[in-house]
Design a protein around this motif. Structure first.
Motif, PDB file in Angstrom:
ATOM      1  N   GLY A   1      27.866  83.230 -36.341  1.00  0.00           N
ATOM      2  CA  GLY A   1      28.142  83.395 -34.921  1.00  0.00           C
ATOM      3  C   GLY A   1      29.305  84.346 -34.743  1.00  0.00           C
ATOM      4  N   ILE A   2      29.368  84.977 -33.575  1.00  0.00           N
ATOM      5  CA  ILE A   2      30.365  86.012 -33.352  1.00  0.00           C
ATOM      6  C   ILE A   2      30.780  86.043 -31.881  1.00  0.00           C
ATOM      7  N   MET A   3      32.056  86.339 -31.628  1.00  0.00           N
ATOM      8  CA  MET A   3      32.589  86.553 -30.274  1.00  0.00           C
ATOM      9  C   MET A   3      33.665  87.637 -30.380  1.00  0.00           C
ATOM     10  N   PHE A   4      33.616  88.590 -29.479  1.00  0.00           N
ATOM     11  CA  PHE A   4      34.616  89.658 -29.470  1.00  0.00           C
ATOM     12  C   PHE A   4      35.182  89.858 -28.082  1.00  0.00           C
ATOM     13  N   ALA A   5      36.477  90.141 -28.018  1.00  0.00           N
ATOM     14  CA  ALA A   5      37.124  90.479 -26.748  1.00  0.00           C
ATOM     15  C   ALA A   5      36.467  91.741 -26.196  1.00  0.00           C
ATOM     16  N   LYS A   6      36.303  91.786 -24.886  1.00  0.00           N
ATOM     17  CA  LYS A   6      35.629  92.934 -24.267  1.00  0.00           C
ATOM     18  C   LYS A   6      36.330  94.249 -24.589  1.00  0.00           C
ATOM     19  N   ARG A   7      37.656  94.210 -24.734  1.00  0.00           N
ATOM     20  CA  ARG A   7      38.402  95.446 -25.043  1.00  0.00           C
ATOM     21  C   ARG A   7      38.011  96.030 -26.400  1.00  0.00           C
ATOM     22  N   ALA A   8      37.358  95.227 -27.244  1.00  0.00           N
ATOM     23  CA  ALA A   8      36.957  95.679 -28.577  1.00  0.00           C
ATOM     24  C   ALA A   8      35.489  96.100 -28.641  1.00  0.00           C
ATOM     25  N   TRP A   9      34.762  95.951 -27.561  1.00  0.00           N
ATOM     26  CA  TRP A   9      33.340  96.314 -27.553  1.00  0.00           C
ATOM     27  C   TRP A   9      33.171  97.824 -27.715  1.00  0.00           C
ATOM     28  N   GLY A  10      32.147  98.217 -28.438  1.00  0.00           N
ATOM     29  CA  GLY A  10      31.795  99.622 -28.582  1.00  0.00           C
ATOM     30  C   GLY A  10      32.658 100.417 -29.546  1.00  0.00           C
ATOM     31  N   LYS A  11      33.468  99.738 -30.352  1.00  0.00           N
ATOM     32  CA  LYS A  11      34.360 100.433 -31.282  1.00  0.00           C
ATOM     33  C   LYS A  11      33.932 100.296 -32.737  1.00  0.00           C
ATOM     34  N   GLY A  12      32.809  99.610 -32.978  1.00  0.00           N
ATOM     35  CA  GLY A  12      32.329  99.432 -34.342  1.00  0.00           C
ATOM     36  C   GLY A  12      32.883  98.207 -35.049  1.00  0.00           C
ATOM     37  N   TYR A  13      33.785  97.469 -34.392  1.00  0.00           N
ATOM     38  CA  TYR A  13      34.402  96.302 -35.031  1.00  0.00           C
ATOM     39  C   TYR A  13      33.389  95.189 -35.295  1.00  0.00           C
ATOM     40  N   ALA A  14      32.564  94.888 -34.316  1.00  0.00           N
ATOM     41  CA  ALA A  14      31.584  93.806 -34.469  1.00  0.00           C
ATOM     42  C   ALA A  14      30.548  94.154 -35.535  1.00  0.00           C
ATOM     43  N   GLU A  15      30.140  95.411 -35.562  1.00  0.00           N
ATOM     44  CA  GLU A  15      29.177  95.847 -36.583  1.00  0.00           C
ATOM     45  C   GLU A  15      29.762  95.673 -37.985  1.00  0.00           C
ATOM     46  N   GLU A  16      30.986  96.152 -38.179  1.00  0.00           N
ATOM     47  CA  GLU A  16      31.590  96.031 -39.503  1.00  0.00           C
ATOM     48  C   GLU A  16      31.871  94.574 -39.860  1.00  0.00           C
ATOM     49  N   ALA A  17      32.323  93.777 -38.901  1.00  0.00           N
ATOM     50  CA  ALA A  17      32.577  92.357 -39.176  1.00  0.00           C
ATOM     51  C   ALA A  17      31.289  91.661 -39.611  1.00  0.00           C
ATOM     52  N   ASN A  18      30.183  91.962 -38.941  1.00  0.00           N
ATOM     53  CA  ASN A  18      28.889  91.397 -39.336  1.00  0.00           C
ATOM     54  C   ASN A  18      28.522  91.807 -40.750  1.00  0.00           C
ATOM     55  N   GLU A  19      28.659  93.081 -41.040  1.00  0.00           N
ATOM     56  CA  GLU A  19      28.331  93.577 -42.385  1.00  0.00           C
ATOM     57  C   GLU A  19      29.192  92.889 -43.447  1.00  0.00           C
ATOM     58  N   LEU A  20      30.486  92.755 -43.169  1.00  0.00           N
ATOM     59  CA  LEU A  20      31.387  92.133 -44.141  1.00  0.00           C
ATOM     60  C   LEU A  20      31.029  90.674 -44.389  1.00  0.00           C
ATOM     61  N   LEU A  21      30.744  89.929 -43.322  1.00  0.00           N
ATOM     62  CA  LEU A  21      30.422  88.519 -43.498  1.00  0.00           C
ATOM     63  C   LEU A  21      29.074  88.334 -44.184  1.00  0.00           C
ATOM     64  N   VAL A  22      28.094  89.117 -43.784  1.00  0.00           N
ATOM     65  CA  VAL A  22      26.769  89.004 -44.408  1.00  0.00           C
ATOM     66  C   VAL A  22      26.854  89.361 -45.890  1.00  0.00           C
ATOM     67  N   ARG A  23      27.601  90.403 -46.198  1.00  0.00           N
ATOM     68  CA  ARG A  23      27.773  90.766 -47.615  1.00  0.00           C
ATOM     69  C   ARG A  23      28.447  89.624 -48.389  1.00  0.00           C
ATOM     70  N   PHE A  24      29.487  89.026 -47.813  1.00  0.00           N
ATOM     71  CA  PHE A  24      30.161  87.890 -48.438  1.00  0.00           C
ATOM     72  C   PHE A  24      29.169  86.749 -48.688  1.00  0.00           C
ATOM     73  N   LEU A  25      28.337  86.455 -47.711  1.00  0.00           N
ATOM     74  CA  LEU A  25      27.380  85.352 -47.863  1.00  0.00           C
ATOM     75  C   LEU A  25      26.357  85.636 -48.962  1.00  0.00           C
ATOM     76  N   PHE A  26      25.866  86.854 -49.051  1.00  0.00           N
ATOM     77  CA  PHE A  26      24.902  87.197 -50.096  1.00  0.00           C
ATOM     78  C   PHE A  26      25.559  87.362 -51.467  1.00  0.00           C
ATOM     79  N   GLU A  27      26.653  88.101 -51.510  1.00  0.00           N
ATOM     80  CA  GLU A  27      27.278  88.428 -52.790  1.00  0.00           C
ATOM     81  C   GLU A  27      28.092  87.276 -53.386  1.00  0.00           C
ATOM     82  N   GLU A  28      28.891  86.621 -52.551  1.00  0.00           N
ATOM     83  CA  GLU A  28      29.807  85.603 -53.060  1.00  0.00           C
ATOM     84  C   GLU A  28      29.233  84.190 -53.028  1.00  0.00           C
ATOM     85  N   LEU A  29      28.473  83.872 -51.986  1.00  0.00           N
ATOM     86  CA  LEU A  29      27.935  82.513 -51.862  1.00  0.00           C
ATOM     87  C   LEU A  29      26.476  82.424 -52.289  1.00  0.00           C
ATOM     88  N   GLY A  30      25.846  83.566 -52.534  1.00  0.00           N
ATOM     89  CA  GLY A  30      24.507  83.588 -53.118  1.00  0.00           C
ATOM     90  C   GLY A  30      23.385  83.079 -52.246  1.00  0.00           C
TER      91      GLY A  30
END
Length: 192
Positions: A92-121
């Motif tokens: 799940g994800i929530m971002f402050a409106k001031r951060a929308w459209g800056k690529g932060y949510a995309e990168e955060a998703n990628e980082l967490l998904v990678r962690f779940l696949f790579e580290e938690l298997g």
């Protein structure tokens, strides 16, 4: 241990994050999934949740505050729940409106998904959204999620009916999108 990207850092939730989380949870634009009307989260409520979690650590969930890498400013939240070891987790994800459209949510998703696949298997990562939240659907598709199920007219919000959408990304799809990574674990449930 923080998870670092080029734009953002995912760090563990702290007691001092209660104000940010209260703001995000009480804004129906940033908490698009919520069915709670009116929003009623308070800083003391979220501090209490933090304290309870502090003393009752749950290894099946992870909560992260997303910070801008360059400034250290907190801009959102991302987390996983329902970890079924080596099988699945939901994010799940929530971002402050001031951060929308800056690529932060995309990168955060990628980082967490990678962690779940790579580290938690895990073999599959899921998320839930609804058809009235095209930003969430678009973001999920951008980072490799696909619609897995749609429950039509199952969410009533702001006087309208929306479809409840389950999206997922399976391990093979993640590694196909990231040929620079080597899947060391594979699928332990495959039979030869």
């Amino acid at each position: 241990m923080p998870i670092e990207g080029k734009l953002v850092v995912l760090r563990e939730e702290r007691e001092g994050d209660a104000e940010l989380l209260t703001t995000l949870r009480n804004d129906l634009d940033t908490q698009a999934w919520s069915k709670t009307l009116p929003p009623d989260y308070t800083v003391p409520m979220l501090r209490k949740r933090y304290e309870e979690r502090e003393f009752n650590y749950d290894p099946l969930e992870g909560r992260f505050i997303v910070e801008e890498r360059t400034t250290g400013t907190s801009v959102g939240y991302i987390g996983y729940v329902g970890l079924n070891r080596r099988r699945s987790a939901s994010i799940g994800i929530m971002f402050a409106k001031r951060a929308w459209g800056k690529g932060y949510a995309e990168e955060a998703n990628e980082l967490l998904v990678r962690f779940l696949f790579e580290e938690l298997g895990v073999q599959v990562v899921r998320l839930w959204t609804h058809s009235g939240n095209p930003r969430a659907v678009g973001l999920a598709e951008k980072v490799g999620f696909k619609i897995a199920a749609r429950m039509r007219n199952s969410i009533y919000k702001n006087g309208k009916l929306f479809d409840n959408i389950v999206m997922d990304q399976i391990r093979d799809e993640f590694y196909a999108r990231h040929p620079e990574l080597n899947d060391e674990l594979g699928n332990p449930f495959e039979t030869s």
